[in-house]
Design a protein around this motif. Structure first.
Motif, PDB file in Angstrom:
ATOM      1  N   THR A   1       0.818  -1.216   0.000  1.00 22.24           N
ATOM      2  CA  THR A   1       0.000   0.000   0.000  1.00 22.24           C
ATOM      3  C   THR A   1       0.847   1.260   0.000  1.00 22.24           C
ATOM      4  O   THR A   1       0.681   2.152  -0.853  1.00 22.24           O
ATOM      5  N   ALA A   2       1.769   1.379   0.951  1.00 25.84           N
ATOM      6  CA  ALA A   2       2.606   2.578   1.041  1.00 25.84           C
ATOM      7  C   ALA A   2       3.492   2.711  -0.191  1.00 25.84           C
ATOM      8  O   ALA A   2       3.687   3.813  -0.722  1.00 25.84           O
ATOM      9  N   THR A   3       4.030   1.590  -0.673  1.00 24.67           N
ATOM     10  CA  THR A   3       4.889   1.616  -1.860  1.00 24.67           C
ATOM     11  C   THR A   3       4.119   2.114  -3.076  1.00 24.67           C
ATOM     12  O   THR A   3       4.617   2.943  -3.855  1.00 24.67           O
ATOM     13  N   ASN A   4       2.898   1.604  -3.257  1.00 21.84           N
ATOM     14  CA  ASN A   4       2.106   1.986  -4.416  1.00 21.84           C
ATOM     15  C   ASN A   4       1.779   3.476  -4.423  1.00 21.84           C
ATOM     16  O   ASN A   4       1.699   4.106  -5.483  1.00 21.84           O
ATOM     17  N   ILE A   5       1.591   4.048  -3.233  1.00 21.67           N
ATOM     18  CA  ILE A   5       1.315   5.488  -3.158  1.00 21.67           C
ATOM     19  C   ILE A   5       2.482   6.278  -3.741  1.00 21.67           C
ATOM     20  O   ILE A   5       2.294   7.243  -4.484  1.00 21.67           O
ATOM     21  N   THR A   6       3.712   5.853  -3.417  1.00 21.35           N
ATOM     22  CA  THR A   6       4.883   6.568  -3.926  1.00 21.35           C
ATOM     23  C   THR A   6       5.038   6.369  -5.437  1.00 21.35           C
ATOM     24  O   THR A   6       5.485   7.274  -6.141  1.00 21.35           O
ATOM     25  N   ILE A   7       4.691   5.189  -5.924  1.00 20.30           N
ATOM     26  CA  ILE A   7       4.815   4.908  -7.359  1.00 20.30           C
ATOM     27  C   ILE A   7       3.765   5.677  -8.153  1.00 20.30           C
ATOM     28  O   ILE A   7       4.044   6.236  -9.227  1.00 20.30           O
ATOM     29  N   GLU A   8       2.544   5.713  -7.623  1.00 22.43           N
ATOM     30  CA  GLU A   8       1.428   6.319  -8.349  1.00 22.43           C
ATOM     31  C   GLU A   8       1.295   7.818  -8.069  1.00 22.43           C
ATOM     32  O   GLU A   8       0.452   8.489  -8.674  1.00 22.43           O
ATOM     33  N   HIS A   9       2.098   8.347  -7.155  1.00 28.44           N
ATOM     34  CA  HIS A   9       2.091   9.777  -6.823  1.00 28.44           C
ATOM     35  C   HIS A   9       0.690  10.258  -6.422  1.00 28.44           C
ATOM     36  O   HIS A   9       0.231  11.322  -6.864  1.00 28.44           O
TER      37      HIS A   9
END
Length: 693
Positions: free
Chosen positions: A66-74
């Motif tokens: 979840t946290a990783t995807n937030i950084t990837i998807e901005h």
């Protein structure tokens, strides 16, 4: 009591259950809109599979992206920031690093994708001075309240507080938080001194900003998951895998989500290290290939490595939090193959994910992926994917590869599919070398350990590409990351600033060091106490992060037992010299060593999942596991009649010579011609060239 490990990937959610009836594995599609839905459904299905009630589950350990995807998807929170007057642009300036030294047109994420927009960074009059943390300019409390009024008008409720030298004295940051919560009671607030109590203002501010950027959504997800599990009748403790390879509580991770930015990949590395131990192999290179990405880590001597803080970047932003040393690239079963505008043949990093997924899924995807190439080459049987639970359409795969790759390049469909596989394998081989050869590690002394749903189809090709000695395939390769979650200890880490030159340290300096040391011990003990860990089961390690005087970054050195004195401070110095020699191949025993940061690591061992051994073969024919024979195309372009074997029916001591495919619910293992697969004690597999012992 039962325990479950749940690892959520970009395409599938993997689960493992250990209970009185044995060990059970399961895999379900990831629900991308809300991952918790898929997790809960998977938990219920797995309990039904094991014929136990959800209420019997004692602990669930969760690896999340979840946290990783937030950084990837901005798509993180709109953040506001309070910072020291005169230092508003620290997050923009960064370290003046140029990613491409000779390019005038380059992009840096901290400027093009800022965690906090410049207009939302508000300077506050205040000043604390080094090296003692004395207050020169008191905090302007009225300015803090005025800033809160601005945030309120802009609808901002995720607020970073980062003041200069707060790692020496955090009084101003703590008072600013009190004021913010008075003005904005529902705000999500992060103090730089709480998430990274270390020197270097840019990295400290960036870490705090990242925590606020991913925090609200991550906290919502974790709390929502916990609530959904309770509603499903699962009253178990929910624990979250952290980036450092340890697990923690929902409450702690919701407060500091930067600790779980690499949560998902960490479980795979822990699982890979354990599988290496089960196979009697100390040196392994893990390659976790899922639907979206490939996570690669080198494990020498069975020891999982922690990344140097200077290398811990997420989404292009420095984040000062301990992370397992790994490399992630966009290479997985869902990686899309395409021809770019210049006519170049590319695979990834863009992925089809689970929705719509590869063309063969029949969910509307029209672009060819690595999975479609495997189907075209006959390496994935359309009627056996996920044990038959996932039906694949080979005609859709063939059509996608033909129209998007083969025809534009003037290739046959088979050659185009082989090209897709070769490109993705080369991409992964480069990443393996960057995590091994580039760091002085010789892959010829290591075994490649491929896992994830797609991993074992690529294992031998990767071993050939980097000259690894052999391939070790885990017991349940598609579920290995989830298994690793049930082999991870509880773990907490905290830091305090040191800033002492050991050679010239006075008794007063050492007293200050010892006060910080005891403060850290108290904080770590409180964390473990709050998690219900008995004092006798708590393990607390204190390390000093040191450097030679004038160096830019630190290495970890051992601390003496008990208080640091003039007599035993040499323990730290000698440990640092030794570590510098190990990491860089040289040291300077006559140079001054200075402590920059003290770090406390608190842990508590948990019961490890026990994988049962399989029965030993009595020497009977492996035909007992033979399913059928189908044509399969291998990397050399030859198409051969290739038998499929049911891996669950193979016994320890069995040998399968290639060409062959070993089939199981969560993954398939490719054994090319000229290779043999030996079944080991736990049902894991060693693949090696024929004639090699």
């Amino acid at each position: 009591m039962a325990r479950i490990g749940v690892d959520v990937g970009g395409t599938n959610t993997d689960l493992v259950l250990e209970c009185r009836k044995g060990v059970f594995y399961h895999k379900v599609p990831t629900t991308l809109k809300n991952q918790s839905i898929g997790v809960v459904e998977g938990v219920k299905a797995l309990c039904a599979k094991a014929e136990i009630e959800p209420a019997e589950v004692e602990t669930i350990v969760h690896g999340t992206t979840t946290a990783t995807n937030i950084t990837i998807e901005h798509n993180g929170s709109e953040c506001g920031m309070l910072t020291t007057e005169g230092f508003r642009d620290i997050l923009h300036i960064g370290r003046h690093k140029r990613p491409y030294n000779f390019s005038l047109h380059f992009d840096v994420p901290w400027q093009s994708q800022p965690l906090v927009k410049r207009r939302n960074r508000i300077a506050i009059p205040e000043r604390i001075l080094p090296p003692t943390g004395t207050v020169e300019t008191p905090l302007d409390e009225a300015a803090v309240r005025d800033a809160c009024a601005v945030f309120r008008r802009r609808g901002i409720d995720s607020i970073v507080i980062g003041f200069m030298f707060a790692f020496l004295n955090d009084a101003h940051e703590r008072r600013a938080r009190e004021i913010v919560l008075e003005e904005l009671p529902d705000a999500y607030v992060t103090l730089s001194s709480e998430v990274a109590k270390v020197m270097r203002e840019y990295e400290r501010f960036s870490t705090a900003a990242m925590n606020c950027y991913v925090g609200p959504k991550t906290a919502f997800y974790l709390n929502d998951l916990e609530a959904r599990l309770r509603n499903a009748g699962v009253a178990s403790k929910l624990r979250i895998m952290q980036s450092n390879g340890g697990v923690s509580t929902v409450e702690a991770c919701a407060k500091r989500p930067i600790r779980i930015l690499m949560s998902g990949p960490a479980g795979g590395v822990i699982g890979g290290a354990s599988e290496g131990e089960m196979a009697g192999v100390a040196n392994v290179i893990t390659v976790d290939i899922g639907g979206t990405s490939a996570d690669i880590s080198t494990i020498p001597g069975g020891t999982v490595k922690i990344m140097n803080p200077r290398d811990t970047y997420v989404g292009g932003h420095p984040v000062l939090t301990p992370m397992i040393d790994l490399v992630t690239i966009g290479a997985g079963g869902g990686s899309v193959a395409f021809i770019d505008e210049a006519g170049g043949f590319n695979v990834g990093p863009r992925s089809a994910g689970s929705e719509p997924g590869p063309a063969c899924y029949g969910r509307g995807g029209e672009e060819p992926t690595v999975t479609d190439a495997q189907v075209v080459l006959g390496r994935l049987d359309p009627d056996l994917a996920l044990g038959g639970d996932l039906k694949l359409d080979p005609e859709l795969s063939r059509k996608a590869v033909e129209e998007k790759v083969a025809k534009p390049l003037g290739l046959s469909v088979t050659d185009a599919a082989l090209g897709i596989i070769k490109i993705i394998n080369n991409n992964m081989a480069l990443a393996i070398r960057s995590n091994s050869v580039a760091r002085g590690i010789d892959p010829r002394d290591f075994s490649i350990m491929p896992f994830g749903g797609a991993g074992p189809l690529h294992g031998v090709a990767l071993a050939e590409a980097v000259s690894a000695k052999d391939v070790i395939v885990p017991v349940a390769p598609g579920i290995t990351a989830a298994v690793g979650l049930l082999k991870s200890d509880l773990r907490y880490e905290h830091t305090e600033s040191g800033l002492i030159e050991l050679g010239a340290a006075t008794d007063a300096d050492l007293d200050r060091l010892n006060v910080a040391r005891e403060s850290l011990r108290e904080v770590i003990t409180a964390d473990l106490d709050a998690d219900g860990i008995a004092r006798g089961d708590q393990v607390i390690e204190l390390v000093a992060e040191c450097r030679y005087h004038g160096q830019g970054f630190e290495l970890r050195a051992a601390m003496p037992d008990g208080a640091v004195t003039q007599a035993n401070k040499t323990v730290i110095v000698e440990s640092f010299h030794t570590q510098h020699q190990v990491d860089y191949g040289y040291s300077y025993p006559d140079q001054e060593v200075e402590i920059i940061t003290l770090r406390a690591i608190g842990s508590a061992a948990v019961r490890r999942i026990e994988i049962p051994k399989v029965d030993r073969s009595d020497g009977s024919s492996t035909d007992r596991a033979l399913m059928f024979v189908r044509k399969t195309t291998f990397d050399d372009g030859h198409t051969l009649d290739t038998p499929r074997y049911d891996r669950k029916k193979l016994l320890a001591g069995d040998r399968i010579e290639g060409p062959a495919i070993l089939v199981q619910h969560d993954s398939n293992t490719l054994v090319p011609p000229g290779y043999a697969a030996d079944l080991l004690d736990y049902g894991n597999i060693r693949i090696h060239a024929l004639g090699v012992a």
